[in-house]
Design a protein around this motif. Structure first.
Motif, mmCIF file in Angstrom:
data_model
loop_
_atom_site.group_PDB
_atom_site.id
_atom_site.type_symbol
_atom_site.label_atom_id
_atom_site.label_comp_id
_atom_site.label_asym_id
_atom_site.label_seq_id
_atom_site.Cartn_x
_atom_site.Cartn_y
_atom_site.Cartn_z
ATOM 1 N N VAL A 62 0.843 -1.191 0.000
ATOM 2 C CA VAL A 62 0.000 0.000 0.000
ATOM 3 C C VAL A 62 0.878 1.241 0.000
ATOM 4 N N GLY A 63 0.409 2.283 -0.662
ATOM 5 C CA GLY A 63 1.128 3.554 -0.672
ATOM 6 C C GLY A 63 0.609 4.473 0.418
ATOM 7 N N LEU A 64 1.486 4.859 1.329
ATOM 8 C CA LEU A 64 1.107 5.777 2.407
ATOM 9 C C LEU A 64 2.233 6.777 2.624
ATOM 10 N N ALA A 65 2.486 7.592 1.630
ATOM 11 C CA ALA A 65 3.561 8.580 1.741
ATOM 12 C C ALA A 65 3.014 9.846 2.384
ATOM 13 N N ARG A 66 2.601 9.711 3.641
ATOM 14 C CA ARG A 66 2.069 10.862 4.360
ATOM 15 C C ARG A 66 2.433 10.737 5.839
ATOM 16 N N ASP A 67 2.345 11.867 6.531
ATOM 17 C CA ASP A 67 2.846 11.920 7.903
ATOM 18 C C ASP A 67 1.825 11.464 8.937
ATOM 19 N N THR A 68 0.908 10.589 8.517
ATOM 20 C CA THR A 68 -0.027 9.957 9.454
ATOM 21 C C THR A 68 0.302 8.478 9.642
ATOM 22 N N LEU A 69 1.501 8.085 9.231
ATOM 23 C CA LEU A 69 1.920 6.680 9.335
ATOM 24 C C LEU A 69 1.814 6.150 10.752
ATOM 25 N N HIS A 70 2.164 6.986 11.718
ATOM 26 C CA HIS A 70 2.177 6.516 13.109
ATOM 27 C C HIS A 70 0.783 6.148 13.603
ATOM 28 N N ARG A 71 -0.252 6.632 12.925
ATOM 29 C CA ARG A 71 -1.618 6.226 13.269
ATOM 30 C C ARG A 71 -2.104 5.067 12.391
ATOM 31 N N GLU A 72 -1.705 5.066 11.125
ATOM 32 C CA GLU A 72 -2.238 4.089 10.175
ATOM 33 C C GLU A 72 -1.500 2.748 10.214
ATOM 34 N N ALA A 73 -0.187 2.780 10.379
ATOM 35 C CA ALA A 73 0.577 1.521 10.379
ATOM 36 C C ALA A 73 0.161 0.582 11.511
ATOM 37 N N PRO A 74 -0.022 1.061 12.751
ATOM 38 C CA PRO A 74 -0.466 0.149 13.813
ATOM 39 C C PRO A 74 -1.830 -0.479 13.530
ATOM 40 N N GLU A 75 -2.705 0.242 12.837
ATOM 41 C CA GLU A 75 -3.995 -0.331 12.472
ATOM 42 C C GLU A 75 -3.807 -1.479 11.488
ATOM 43 N N LEU A 76 -2.919 -1.299 10.520
ATOM 44 C CA LEU A 76 -2.620 -2.371 9.574
ATOM 45 C C LEU A 76 -1.995 -3.561 10.288
ATOM 46 N N ALA A 77 -1.168 -3.272 11.297
ATOM 47 C CA ALA A 77 -0.459 -4.339 12.014
ATOM 48 C C ALA A 77 -1.398 -5.239 12.809
ATOM 49 N N ARG A 78 -2.596 -4.756 13.099
ATOM 50 C CA ARG A 78 -3.556 -5.579 13.838
ATOM 51 C C ARG A 78 -3.982 -6.810 13.047
ATOM 52 N N ASN A 79 -3.861 -6.719 11.723
ATOM 53 C CA ASN A 79 -4.381 -7.775 10.861
ATOM 54 C C ASN A 79 -3.293 -8.577 10.158
ATOM 55 N N CYS A 80 -2.036 -8.409 10.560
ATOM 56 C CA CYS A 80 -0.964 -9.189 9.935
ATOM 57 C C CYS A 80 0.179 -9.378 10.933
ATOM 58 N N ASP A 81 1.095 -10.244 10.568
ATOM 59 C CA ASP A 81 2.223 -10.549 11.456
ATOM 60 C C ASP A 81 3.308 -9.474 11.411
ATOM 61 N N HIS A 82 3.552 -8.951 10.206
ATOM 62 C CA HIS A 82 4.615 -7.959 10.025
ATOM 63 C C HIS A 82 4.146 -6.842 9.107
ATOM 64 N N VAL A 83 4.510 -5.623 9.458
ATOM 65 C CA VAL A 83 4.384 -4.481 8.562
ATOM 66 C C VAL A 83 5.796 -3.979 8.293
ATOM 67 N N VAL A 84 6.130 -3.830 7.013
ATOM 68 C CA VAL A 84 7.446 -3.328 6.617
ATOM 69 C C VAL A 84 7.243 -1.977 5.948
ATOM 70 N N ILE A 85 7.923 -0.950 6.452
ATOM 71 C CA ILE A 85 7.804 0.401 5.907
ATOM 72 C C ILE A 85 9.054 0.735 5.102
ATOM 73 N N ASP A 86 8.847 0.991 3.808
ATOM 74 C CA ASP A 86 9.930 1.491 2.957
ATOM 75 C C ASP A 86 9.903 3.003 3.065
ATOM 76 N N GLY A 87 10.833 3.547 3.854
ATOM 77 C CA GLY A 87 10.771 4.951 4.228
ATOM 78 C C GLY A 87 11.313 5.906 3.196
ATOM 79 N N PRO A 88 11.033 7.193 3.396
ATOM 80 C CA PRO A 88 11.445 8.228 2.448
ATOM 81 C C PRO A 88 12.821 8.788 2.783
ATOM 82 N N PRO A 89 13.550 9.271 1.788
ATOM 83 C CA PRO A 89 14.760 10.041 2.085
ATOM 84 C C PRO A 89 14.427 11.519 2.227
ATOM 85 N N ARG A 90 15.038 12.154 3.193
ATOM 86 C CA ARG A 90 15.011 13.616 3.328
ATOM 87 C C ARG A 90 13.606 14.219 3.385
#
Length: 217
Positions: A62-90
């Motif tokens: 999923v594409g989530l290139a926004r600064d609400t990751l800290h709220r959205e990623a934990p919600e995704l993590a509730r339904n899977c074993d691992h969430v991997v974030i490919d982070g942005p540079p700079r």
């Protein structure tokens, strides 16, 4: 577990590592979601190429290139074993959000003198995030290492007592990773016995062995 691959410096191999970690965990039977938080969207491009090639989906992307990751990623993590974030540079806002979302931050670096890649800004952001997430774990990972090079050994030695420490597993400079990016495949799908596949398997095993679970803010 939410794992974020972050470095202020571009071109250190974050996307390649993120895709291969997600794929290796999926191959081990885990449910995995990869978040493409890089505005360039390279992980999403890889996923689309895979679909064009008619290859089966290994994990959700999923594409989530926004600064609400800290709220959205934990919600995704509730339904899977691992969430991997490919982070942005700079992108400071996105970087802060990814740090606050993560249980483990992996900082890919290429073998080079310490001052060349141990970004003071990156480490400052990590220190800031730990005010709110004191249990946040972080590790350097040596990536794109030339075989048995002195500089790779020297870099690993320099980080032996560093905070964050360096993972034991180093990932080599492998042509198969470029082939994987181009074809929408993973190294293990191209050649399951190749050194790249073995290194990725060792990396996921080492991360699993850290015993990191969900960090409570």
């Amino acid at each position: 577990m939410i794992v974020a691959l972050l470095n202020q410096k571009g071109g250190v191999g974050k996307t390649t590592l993120a895709l291969h970690l997600a794929g290796q965990w999926a191959a081990k039977g885990c449910s995995v979601t990869l978040i493409d938080a890089d505005p360039q969207g390279s992980a999403l491009d890889w996923s689309e190429q895979r679909s064009r090639e008619g290859l089966p989906r290994l994990f959700g992307t999923v594409g989530l290139a926004r600064d609400t990751l800290h709220r959205e990623a934990p919600e995704l993590a509730r339904n899977c074993d691992h969430v991997v974030i490919d982070g942005p540079p700079r992108v400071a806002g996105l970087m802060r959000s990814a740090l606050l979302a993560a249980d483990l931050v992996l900082i890919p670096v290429q073998p080079s003198p310490l001052d060349g890649w141990a970004s003071a800004e990156m480490l400052a952001l990590l220190t800031e995030a730990r005010i709110y997430r004191p249990g946040l774990q972080a590790r350097f990972i040596l990536n794109r290492c030339g075989a048995r090079t002195v500089i790779a050994r020297d870099t690993a030695d320099a980080l032996a007592d560093h905070d964050p420490p360096v993972l034991r597993t180093a990932i080599g400079q492998r042509v198969v990773f470029a082939d994987a990016a181009r074809t929408g495949r993973l190294a293990a799908e191209i050649d399951s016995a190749c050194p790249a596949a073995r290194e990725i398997a060792a990396l996921t095993d080492e991360i699993d062995g850290l015993g990191i679970g969900r960090v409570t803010p």
